[in-house]
Write an enzyme that holds these catalytic residues in place. Structure first.
Site, PDB file in Angstrom:
ATOM      1  CG  ASN A  43       5.299   2.627  -3.297  1.00  0.00           C
ATOM      2  OD1 ASN A  43       6.040   1.653  -3.368  1.00  0.00           O
ATOM      3  ND2 ASN A  43       5.398   3.522  -2.354  1.00  0.00           N
ATOM      4  NE  ARG A  85       1.594   6.381   3.450  1.00  0.00           N
ATOM      5  CZ  ARG A  85       1.510   5.115   3.074  1.00  0.00           C
ATOM      6  NH1 ARG A  85       2.071   4.733   1.944  1.00  0.00           N
ATOM      7  NH2 ARG A  85       0.872   4.241   3.816  1.00  0.00           N
ATOM      8  CB  THR A 105      -1.791  10.378  -7.947  1.00  0.00           C
ATOM      9  OG1 THR A 105      -2.680   9.901  -6.935  1.00  0.00           O
ATOM     10  CG2 THR A 105      -2.583  11.138  -8.990  1.00  0.00           C
ATOM     11  CG  ASN A 121     -10.549   3.141  -0.050  1.00  0.00           C
ATOM     12  OD1 ASN A 121     -10.967   2.630   0.993  1.00  0.00           O
ATOM     13  ND2 ASN A 121      -9.290   3.069  -0.412  1.00  0.00           N
ATOM     14  CG  PHE A 173     -19.768   3.618  -1.292  1.00  0.00           C
ATOM     15  CD1 PHE A 173     -19.410   3.734  -2.630  1.00  0.00           C
ATOM     16  CD2 PHE A 173     -21.030   3.125  -0.991  1.00  0.00           C
ATOM     17  CE1 PHE A 173     -20.293   3.379  -3.643  1.00  0.00           C
ATOM     18  CE2 PHE A 173     -21.923   2.766  -1.997  1.00  0.00           C
ATOM     19  CZ  PHE A 173     -21.556   2.894  -3.324  1.00  0.00           C
ATOM     20  CD  GLU A 187      -1.609   3.728   7.183  1.00  0.00           C
ATOM     21  OE1 GLU A 187      -1.061   4.633   7.835  1.00  0.00           O
ATOM     22  OE2 GLU A 187      -1.492   3.605   5.948  1.00  0.00           O
ATOM     23  CB  CYS A 192      -6.214   4.806   0.713  1.00  0.00           C
ATOM     24  SG  CYS A 192      -4.942   3.627   1.131  1.00  0.00           S
ATOM     25  CG  ASP A 248      10.524  -2.708   0.234  1.00  0.00           C
ATOM     26  OD1 ASP A 248       9.316  -2.565   0.553  1.00  0.00           O
ATOM     27  OD2 ASP A 248      11.170  -1.825  -0.381  1.00  0.00           O
TER      28      ASP A 248
END
Ligand SMILES: NC(=O)c1ccc[n+]([C@@H]2O[C@H](COP(=O)([O-])OP(=O)(O)OC[C@H]3O[C@@H](n4cnc5c(N)ncnc54)[C@H](O)[C@@H]3O)[C@@H](O)[C@H]2O)c1
Ligand SMILES: O=c1ccn([C@@H]2O[C@H](COP(=O)(O)OP(=O)(O)O[C@H]3O[C@H](CO)[C@@H](O)[C@H](O)[C@H]3O)[C@@H](O)[C@H]2O)c(=O)[nH]1
Length: 480
Positions: free
Chosen positions: A87, A342, A90, A220, A222, A161, A272, A33
Site C-alpha cells: 500500500n 475503495r 495518502t 492516471n 490524464f 480492476e 488510485c 503478505d
C-alpha cells in the site's frame, strides 16, 4: 530456476504474479503478505478479490510454480527479483497530510529486504510511488547492504480492476525504468526477459527511473482528467438540453481525442485516481510549481462537485427532503465487475443522503454488508492501509440496510439511485420495480445504464447524468 518474490498479495500483487507464473512456467513465483487471512484466502477456493478470469489463472499454476505465503523473510531471502506491491496510501498526519504518499509500508519492506538478503537482488517498484522514491529506497538498501548489490527498477502497473487479467495478458505497454549504468541495464534486461515470455518486444518500454515513476502518476492524472472533463460538460448539458452521450460521441470521434474514457458518471472512484493525483499535486507544490498543482487539483474538485451535485439532485427532486424516505441504492462497488469499494462514489453519495436522514437499502452483487458498513464508518484514507490496521468493528449505521436482490432493495422505496454500472441493472424488470415503489417514483441514474424514455413511459421521474431533464426536474435547484 529464476525465483521471484512479490511483497503484497493485493489487487496488484495477486493477479500480476499469477499471470507471470502462468506465462513463465520456468520461473518460481511466491507472493507474500503480512496479512494471514489474505494469504489463507489466496490458498483457498474463495480468492480474496473478485476479478473475472483470475480463479482460472490461479488454479492453473497454484502449487506448481505459484505460491502464497506469510513467510515473508524466507522467500525474500531466496528470491532473485523482488517486486514490492504494498500500500502507498495518502498520508493522514504530519507533513503533507491529505496529499503526500505515505511510504511507511514501502520503507518497512525495504528495510526488511536489507535485513534478510544474503545475495544480490533486483528490487522492483510495483506500487505507485512519488517520483524519486527509487532514490530513497536505494539509500535504505545500500546503507544496510552488507556488501550485497541491489538494483532498483520502476515497473509501474497499469491494470484496471474488473479487466485485470485481460490487461495483464495484453498490456498496452509494460514500462521499465532503471539506472543508466551497466548494472542498471542488466537488471532492466532481466525484467524484460520475464515479460518477453508473452508481451511483444515493441510494447516493453524502457526509460530512466524518474520517467517511469512519473509516467504512472501522469497516466492516471490524464485518465481522471478525461472523466472530470466529460463530467463538467455533463452539468452544462443538463443546463442547456444537450445530451452528454451525444456530445461525448461527437467529441470522441475526433481521432486525436478518441472514444474511450468519456462516460459521464456520478464521479470516478477506485483506490488510485484521487490518491495519485493528490500525490502529483504535492510533488508539484514541493517543486515550487503551484500553478501546475492547482491545475491538477481541479480534476478532483470537479469529481467532488459531481458527487455532491448528484446528492443535491436527489434531495431537491424529492420535495427538498429525503428524511425518513427509503432510497434504494443499486451498486456500491466503484465500477462494475469488481467487489472493490475503495473511494467509491457510493460512499459520498450515501453519506450525503444519510446527512439528509434518508433510510438507505443497498444492493450490490459483489459487496458484503460488512464491507459497506465499514466503508460508511471509516475516516477518509483509512481504507488504504493494510486490513489489520483498519478500524475493526465499526458501529453499524442503523439507517442503512443491505439486501441481496435489486427488487428487495426497491420495494416500498421513494427513489432509486444507480451508482455502479453492473450489467444486470440494464435488464431489471422496471415495471415490477415501479409497481412496488411509492409514488411518485424516482430513478436517479448515476451511470447512464437505463433508457430514460422507457422508464418515463412506465411512469418514473428520471434523472440521468448529463441528459435532457425531465419536466419535473427543470424547475428544481440542482446545486446548493
Ligand atoms: N488496485 C489497482 O488497480 C492498482 C493498479 C496499479 C497500481 N496500484 C498500486 O499498487 C499498490 C498496491 O495496490 P493494491 O490495490 O494491490 O493494494 P492492496 O491493499 O490490495 O494490497 C497491498 C498488500 O500489501 C500488504 N502489505 C503492506 N505492507 C506489507 C509489508 N511490509 N510486508 C508484506 N505485505 C505488506 C498488505 O497487507 C496488502 O495485502 C499501490 O501503490 C497502488 O497504488 C494499484
Ligand atoms: O469513462 C469513464 C471511465 C471510468 N469512470 C470511472 O473511473 C473510475 C476508475 O475506473 P478505471 O480506470 O476503469 O479503474 P481502475 O481500476 O481505478 O484503474 C485505473 O487506476 C489503476 C490504478 O493506478 C490504473 O492502473 C489503471 O490504468 C487506471 O485505469 C471508476 O469509478 C469508473 O467508474 C468513469 O466515470 N467514466
Amino acid at each position: 530456476m529464476v525465483k521471484i518474490c512479490c511483497i503484497g498479495a493485493g489487487y496488484v500483487g495477486g493477479p500480476t504474479m499469477a499471470v507471470i507464473a502462468l506465462k513463465c512456467p520456468n520461473i518460481e513465483v511466491v507472493v507474500v503478505d503480512i496479512s494471514k487471512p489474505r494469504i489463507e484466502a489466496w490458498n483457498s477456493d474463495t480468492l480474496p478479490i473478485y476479478e473475472p478470469g483470475l480463479d482460472d489463472v490461479v488454479k492453473q499454476c497454484r502449487g506448481k510454480n505459484l505460491f502464497f505465503s506469510t513467510d515473508v523473510e524466507k522467500h525474500v531471502a531466496e528470491a532473485d527479483i523482488i517486486f514490492v506491491s504494498v500500500n502507498t496510501p495518502t498520508k493522514t498526519r504530519g507533513l503533507g497530510a491529505g496529499k503526500a504518499a505515505d511510504l511507511t509500508y514501502w520503507e518497512s519492506a525495504a528495510r526488511m529486504i536489507a535485513d534478510v538478503s544474503k545475495s544480490d537482488k533486483i528490487v522492483v517498484e510495483k506500487s505507485t510511488v512519488p517520483v524519486k522514491t527509487a532514490e530513497a529506497i536505494e539509500k535504505i538498501l545500500t546503507h544496510n547492504s552488507k556488501g550485497i548489490n541491489y538494483q532498483i527498477l520502476s515497473n509501474p502497473e497499469f491494470l484496471a480492476e474488473g479487466t485485470a487479467i485481460e490487461d495483464l495478458f495484453k498490456p498496452d505497454r509494460v514500462l521499465i525504468g532503471g539506472r543508466e549504468t551497466p548494472e542498471g541495464r542488466k537488471a532492466v534486461q532481466a525484467l524484460k526477459d520475464v515479460y518477453a515470455h508473452w508481451v511483444p518486444e515493441d510494447r516493453i518500454l524502457t526509460t530512466n527511473l524518474w520517467s517511469a515513476e512519473l509516467s504512472k502518476l501522469a497516466a492516471n492524472a490524464f485518465l481522471a482528467q478525461r472523466i472530470s472533463s466529460v463530467n463538467a460538460i455533463s452539468a452544462l448539458c443538463e443546463a442547456t438540453g444537450a445530451n452528454v452521450s451525444e456530445v461525448a460521441y461527437a467529441v470522441g470521434k475526433d481521432t486525436r481525442i478518441g472514444p474511450k474514457f468519456l462516460n459521464a458518471s456520478v464521479g470516478f472512484g477506485g483506490s488510485c485516481f484521487q490518491k495519485d493525483i493528490l500525490n502529483l499535486v504535492y510533488i508539484c507544490e514541493c517543486n515550487g510549481l503551484p500553478e501546475v498543482a492547482n491545475y491538477w487539483k481541479q480534476v478532483i474538485k470537479i469529481n467532488d462537485y459531481q458527487k455532491s451535485r448528484f446528492v443535491n439532485r436527489v434531495v431537491s427532486s424529492m420535495f427538498n427532503t429525503v428524511a425518513g424516505k427509503k432510497i434504494a441504492v443499486l451498486g456500491f462497488a466503484f465500477k462494475k465487475d469488481t467487489g472493490d469499494t475503495r473511494e467509491t462514489p457510493a460512499i459520498d453519495v450515501c453519506k450525503g443522503l444519510l446527512g439528509d436522514k434518508a433510510q438507505i437499502s443497498i444492493y450490490d452483487p459483489q459487496v458484503t454488508e460488512d464491507q459497506i458498513q465499514r466503508d460508511l464508518a471509516m475516516n477518509k484514507f483509512d481504507w488504504d492501509h493494510p486490513m489489520h490496521l483498519q478500524p475493526t468493528s465499526p458501529t453499524a449505521v442503523k439507517q442503512v440496510s443491505c439486501v441481496w436482490d435489486a427488487y428487495e432493495a426497491t420495494k416500498g422505496a421513494h427513489g432509486l439511485c444507480i451508482l455502479t454500472e453492473w450489467d444486470e441493472f440494464k435488464t431489471l424488470d422496471y415495471q415490477k420495480i415501479f409497481d412496488n415503489m411509492q409514488k411518485p417514483a424516482f430513478v436517479f441514474d448515476g451511470r447512464n445504464v437505463v433508457d430514460p424514455e422507457k422508464l418515463r413511459e412506465i411512469g418514473f421521474i428520471v434523472y440521468s447524468i448529463g441528459k435532457p431533464l425531465d419536466a419535473w426536474l427543470k424547475d428544481m435547484p440542482a446545486v446548493a
